[in-house]
Enzyme design. Structure first.
Site, short mmCIF file in Angstrom:
data_model
loop_
_atom_site.label_atom_id
_atom_site.label_comp_id
_atom_site.label_asym_id
_atom_site.label_seq_id
_atom_site.Cartn_x
_atom_site.Cartn_y
_atom_site.Cartn_z
CG ASP A 22 -2.08 0.97 1.04
OD1 ASP A 22 -2.38 1.40 -0.20
OD2 ASP A 22 -2.70 1.60 2.21
CE LYS A 24 -2.60 5.34 1.69
NZ LYS A 24 -4.03 4.88 1.52
CG ASN A 27 0.61 4.89 3.57
OD1 ASN A 27 0.08 5.39 4.63
ND2 ASN A 27 0.41 3.80 2.92
CG ASP A 44 -0.90 2.27 6.78
OD1 ASP A 44 -1.08 1.04 7.51
OD2 ASP A 44 -1.82 2.56 6.01
CB THR A 63 -4.25 3.43 -2.25
OG1 THR A 63 -4.04 3.43 -0.90
CG2 THR A 63 -5.13 4.76 -2.72
#
Length: 109
Positions: A22, A24, A27, A44, A63
């Site tokens: 994840d 992005k 993060n 995260d 995401t």
């Protein structure tokens, strides 16, 4: 410098068989931006898993704007999904927008 630090951090994870899944901009935290060297913190790890070498995973995580095509297809992925996400992050840093965008998640995917 941000991308170099991000690539280094994710290479560290991948060397230890950890897939973030994840990545992005939300993060990635900047640590001490007043310093000449930009240090980042990747956060995260809630979707992270330990990679079993040679195994492909089919769980859908990530995401919408940053998720790798192999995750969307659900036909198996490995740590390379993080590399795709870093490419999208680089694009967003350079262009100010993500390469694939729609107001509807399904259209973006």
């Amino acid at each position: 410098m941000i991308m170099r630090s991000l690539l280094s951090a994710i290479a560290y994870c991948h060397d230890r068989n950890v897939i973030h899944r994840d990545l992005k901009p939300e993060n990635i935290l900047l640590d001490n931006p007043k310093n000449a060297n930009i240090d980042i913190k990747v956060i995260d790890f809630g979707a992270a898993i330990f990679l079993d070498p040679g195994q492909l995973y089919e769980d859908r995580f990530g995401t919408v704007y940053y998720v790798a095509p192999e995750i969307v297809r659900g036909k198996g992925y490995n740590n390379k999904c993080d590399v795709w996400s870093m490419g999208v992050i680089l694009f967003a840093l350079l262009c100010g927008e993500v390469p694939f965008f729609s107001l509807k998640d399904k259209e973006t995917l």
